[in-house]
Design a protein around this motif. Structure first.
Motif, mmCIF file in Angstrom:
data_model
loop_
_atom_site.group_PDB
_atom_site.id
_atom_site.type_symbol
_atom_site.label_atom_id
_atom_site.label_comp_id
_atom_site.label_asym_id
_atom_site.label_seq_id
_atom_site.Cartn_x
_atom_site.Cartn_y
_atom_site.Cartn_z
ATOM 1 N N MET A 1 -46.829 -1.925 -54.391
ATOM 2 C CA MET A 1 -47.553 -0.677 -54.157
ATOM 3 C C MET A 1 -47.379 -0.197 -52.714
ATOM 4 O O MET A 1 -47.174 0.990 -52.458
ATOM 5 C CB MET A 1 -49.034 -0.868 -54.475
ATOM 6 N N TYR A 2 -47.459 -1.144 -51.756
ATOM 7 C CA TYR A 2 -47.287 -0.760 -50.353
ATOM 8 C C TYR A 2 -45.895 -0.195 -50.105
ATOM 9 O O TYR A 2 -45.718 0.797 -49.384
ATOM 10 C CB TYR A 2 -47.537 -1.959 -49.433
ATOM 11 N N GLU A 3 -44.890 -0.832 -50.698
ATOM 12 C CA GLU A 3 -43.523 -0.344 -50.522
ATOM 13 C C GLU A 3 -43.357 1.034 -51.155
ATOM 14 O O GLU A 3 -42.684 1.908 -50.595
ATOM 15 C CB GLU A 3 -42.534 -1.326 -51.154
ATOM 16 N N PHE A 4 -43.994 1.242 -52.309
ATOM 17 C CA PHE A 4 -43.939 2.550 -52.972
ATOM 18 C C PHE A 4 -44.544 3.634 -52.079
ATOM 19 O O PHE A 4 -43.965 4.709 -51.896
ATOM 20 C CB PHE A 4 -44.690 2.479 -54.305
ATOM 21 N N LEU A 5 -45.709 3.355 -51.488
ATOM 22 C CA LEU A 5 -46.370 4.335 -50.624
ATOM 23 C C LEU A 5 -45.554 4.597 -49.362
ATOM 24 O O LEU A 5 -45.484 5.733 -48.883
ATOM 25 C CB LEU A 5 -47.774 3.847 -50.261
ATOM 26 N N VAL A 131 -44.465 9.699 -28.937
ATOM 27 C CA VAL A 131 -44.022 8.833 -30.034
ATOM 28 C C VAL A 131 -44.967 7.643 -30.154
ATOM 29 O O VAL A 131 -45.152 6.875 -29.212
ATOM 30 C CB VAL A 131 -42.579 8.342 -29.803
ATOM 31 N N ARG A 132 -45.554 7.520 -31.329
ATOM 32 C CA ARG A 132 -46.418 6.378 -31.632
ATOM 33 C C ARG A 132 -46.203 5.976 -33.086
ATOM 34 O O ARG A 132 -45.695 6.757 -33.877
ATOM 35 C CB ARG A 132 -47.896 6.722 -31.409
ATOM 36 N N GLU A 133 -46.618 4.764 -33.398
ATOM 37 C CA GLU A 133 -46.563 4.303 -34.783
ATOM 38 C C GLU A 133 -47.953 3.860 -35.212
ATOM 39 O O GLU A 133 -48.681 3.228 -34.437
ATOM 40 C CB GLU A 133 -45.567 3.152 -34.944
ATOM 41 N N PHE A 134 -48.303 4.206 -36.434
ATOM 42 C CA PHE A 134 -49.605 3.850 -36.983
ATOM 43 C C PHE A 134 -49.383 2.984 -38.215
ATOM 44 O O PHE A 134 -48.531 3.283 -39.060
ATOM 45 C CB PHE A 134 -50.395 5.107 -37.359
ATOM 46 N N THR A 135 -50.142 1.901 -38.287
ATOM 47 C CA THR A 135 -50.015 0.968 -39.402
ATOM 48 C C THR A 135 -51.301 0.963 -40.217
ATOM 49 O O THR A 135 -52.400 0.873 -39.662
ATOM 50 C CB THR A 135 -49.719 -0.456 -38.898
ATOM 51 N N ILE A 140 -48.091 -0.456 -44.318
ATOM 52 C CA ILE A 140 -47.583 0.915 -44.342
ATOM 53 C C ILE A 140 -47.518 1.440 -42.917
ATOM 54 O O ILE A 140 -48.536 1.469 -42.213
ATOM 55 C CB ILE A 140 -48.485 1.828 -45.203
ATOM 56 N N THR A 141 -46.347 1.829 -42.487
ATOM 57 C CA THR A 141 -46.144 2.325 -41.128
ATOM 58 C C THR A 141 -45.675 3.776 -41.176
ATOM 59 O O THR A 141 -44.757 4.118 -41.929
ATOM 60 C CB THR A 141 -45.092 1.475 -40.390
ATOM 61 N N ILE A 142 -46.304 4.601 -40.384
ATOM 62 C CA ILE A 142 -45.892 5.998 -40.270
ATOM 63 C C ILE A 142 -45.829 6.354 -38.792
ATOM 64 O O ILE A 142 -46.720 6.000 -38.011
ATOM 65 C CB ILE A 142 -46.859 6.935 -41.038
ATOM 66 N N SER A 143 -44.750 7.003 -38.398
ATOM 67 C CA SER A 143 -44.574 7.352 -36.994
ATOM 68 C C SER A 143 -45.181 8.718 -36.708
ATOM 69 O O SER A 143 -45.384 9.536 -37.617
ATOM 70 C CB SER A 143 -43.084 7.355 -36.637
#
Length: 297
Positions: A1-5, A131-135, A140-143
């Motif tokens: 599920m995490y990989e899908f999201l 530039v930052r990354e949020f987990t 799930i990581t989104i920049s």
């Protein structure tokens, strides 16, 4: 599920860029009934305008980022209107094949002019926003660049809807799209409307070029070829001539391509777009949100 999201987020980010380019294709087609194949190179020009403006601003800040974005959109709006005035307006009323060949010629002119002025070697695009990354959930990581792509695209879509449905020029655009001759009879200046449409579509392409360069920070004069072709497929998928259709088609294509890229068939991720084009043309030529019509011969 995490990989899908995770893949879904990546796909929406890519699809948002395709949507911005596809809207330019569909707006021009909606009014003039031809495909502006030079549109993908306006996308490239937007990235290079942004690169040069970034040298004189403070990249890495929100103010500097929006100055770069706004400058690229303004520059490409002027470029789009110039192309329409010099290349397409003299051919108004000419056979469609003449206009198509001219569009291809303009595309090649922009590509080779880009190589002449900017060089053929890839150039690194600076990080114009912080530039930052949020987990989330530890998986799930989104920049911040992806958030910028999705956020800016959403704001531009809302602004476009307001322009088209809440302004006089938007009303004129819809009138010209429905019946150019009748629009002219009621006092609408078709030349102004068409020029504005080219400018607006080109500004959106420039925004797409900047956002694309944020996520794939290497630009070159031929960078618009493949994204432009895929955005054209997205416009056909959603229904050429339909603005919501172009946005939907871009998002669908971006998500599908991203999921294919993360599968064992990743080498075919570029082919999937053209496979979708063939299927749509065979089974639903009007696209998902397009309307079938009868053309008089």
């Amino acid at each position: 599920m995490y990989e899908f999201l995770q893949q879904l987020l990546n796909g929406l980010s890519l699809g948002a860029i395709y949507a911005l380019i596809a809207i330019g294709y569909t707006m021009v087609y909606g009014i003039l009934r031809f495909i502006n194949f030079a549109h993908s190179d306006v996308f490239m020009a937007g990235a290079f305008i942004g690169l040069n403006v970034a040298r004189y601003t403070h990249p890495g800040t929100f103010l500097g980022g929006f100055i770069v974005l706004g400058s690229a959109m303004l520059g490409c709006a002027l470029l789009g209107m110039t192309i329409e005035r010099l290349a397409y307006r003299p051919l108004r009323g000419a056979p469609t094949l003449n206009v198509l060949i001219t569009a291809i010629g303009v595309s090649l002119f922009l590509e080779y002019s880009g190589q002449k002025f900017f060089g053929a070697a890839p150039r690194r695009f600076p990080a114009i926003f912080p530039v930052r990354e949020f987990t989330f959930g530890g998986a799930i990581t989104i920049s911040s660049n992806q958030l910028a792509v999705i956020g800016v695209t959403f704001l531009l879509m809302v602004a476009l809807q307001l322009v088209v449905f809440r302004t006089k020029i938007g009303t004129a655009m819809r009138a010209v799209s429905l019946n150019p001759r009748a629009a002219q009879l009621v006092g609408i200046n078709n030349d102004v409307v068409i020029s504005f449409t080219f400018g607006l579509g080109s500004a959106l392409a420039a925004a797409g070029g900047i956002l694309y360069a944020l996520n794939y920070p290497s630009i070159d004069p031929l960078m618009g070829v493949m994204p432009g072709l895929k955005a054209f497929v997205a416009a056909v998928l959603g229904g050429i001539g339909s603005i919501p259709g172009a946005a939907l088609g871009g998002l669908i294509l971006g998500v599908v391509e991203t999921f294919v890229a993360g599968s064992p068939w990743s080498t075919g991720k570029d082919a999937i777009a053209f496979g979708i084009l063939i299927v749509i043309l065979l089974f639903r030529p009007a696209g998902l949100l397009g309307k079938s019509g009868v053309e008089k011969v």
